[in-house]
Design a protein around this motif. Structure first.
Motif, PDB file in Angstrom:
ATOM      1  N   VAL A  44      -5.574   5.559  -0.890  1.00 10.25           N
ATOM      2  CA  VAL A  44      -4.631   4.473  -0.668  1.00 10.25           C
ATOM      3  C   VAL A  44      -4.621   3.658  -1.951  1.00 10.25           C
ATOM      4  O   VAL A  44      -5.675   3.241  -2.445  1.00 10.25           O
ATOM      5  CB  VAL A  44      -5.047   3.575   0.518  1.00 10.25           C
ATOM      6  N   GLU A 101       0.047   5.702   0.290  1.00 13.22           N
ATOM      7  CA  GLU A 101      -0.922   6.787   0.399  1.00 13.22           C
ATOM      8  C   GLU A 101      -0.522   7.907  -0.538  1.00 13.22           C
ATOM      9  O   GLU A 101       0.671   8.166  -0.757  1.00 13.22           O
ATOM     10  CB  GLU A 101      -0.974   7.288   1.835  1.00 13.22           C
ATOM     11  N   GLU A 117       0.833  -1.207   0.000  1.00 20.22           N
ATOM     12  CA  GLU A 117       0.000   0.000   0.000  1.00 20.22           C
ATOM     13  C   GLU A 117       0.862   1.250   0.000  1.00 20.22           C
ATOM     14  O   GLU A 117       1.957   1.255   0.553  1.00 20.22           O
ATOM     15  CB  GLU A 117      -0.888   0.042   1.248  1.00 20.22           C
TER      16      GLU A 117
END
Length: 175
Positions: A62, A53, A51
């Protein structure tokens, strides 16, 4: 199976035994009255979830990157003596790429030495959890020739499937 899962990934080794017995009352003398098929099946499913951001147009997102690998091995067993009662080929789809048997029904179990590789990326609104966009690419690779087929169906002639792509999204909260 032994699922081993962490927040960022998973590995699931699986060993199985497929055994079938047919008692067939034949109208002609061709073929045996009793047929037994037993074969082991091994699979290994693994994947990661990465992941990051980011902010775009004043909205926090995200983005995930989710590679997945799925290996299946099932040895060849001659199944020509087994009649085909209710078996057909599964349509090639994302879900089918991650199954052990390419047939639906109990009359055929494919021989397999294959690896499926896929990658998915998602764009998720950080505040709401709403998935705005998802994109997936995947392909299956074969390491041996196909020996088990349905009557009248030619074995596959390539070492890989077509590239499968899937795209979905939610443009607005209503669409």
């Amino acid at each position: 199976s032994l699922p081993l899962q962490q927040s960022g990934g998973h590995v699931t080794p699986k060993v199985g035994l497929h055994s079938t017995r047919y008692e067939i009352e034949r109208r002609t003398s061709t073929g045996p009255d009793s047929v037994v098929r037993t074969l082991p099946i091994f699979s290994l499913d693994s994947g990661l979830t990465l992941e990051r951001e980011f902010n775009m147009a004043s909205t926090d997102y995200v983005q995930t990157l989710e590679p997945r690998a799925y290996y299946v091995y099932a040895p060849f067993r001659d199944q020509d003596a087994i009649p085909v009662f209710d078996t057909a080929m599964l349509d090639f789809s994302y879900a089918q790429m991650f199954t052990e048997n390419q047939f639906i029904g109990g009359d055929r179990v494919n021989d397999a030495n294959q690896l499926t590789l896929a990658i998915t990326s998602r764009f998720i609104e950080a505040d709401s959890g709403l998935e705005r966009l998802q994109f997936t690419l995947g392909q299956r690779y074969y390491f041996s020739d196909q020996l088990v087929t349905l009557p009248g169906v030619q074995p596959r002639s390539s070492d890989a499937t077509d590239l499968l792509a899937a795209f979905s999204g939610q443009v607005t909260r209503s669409w």
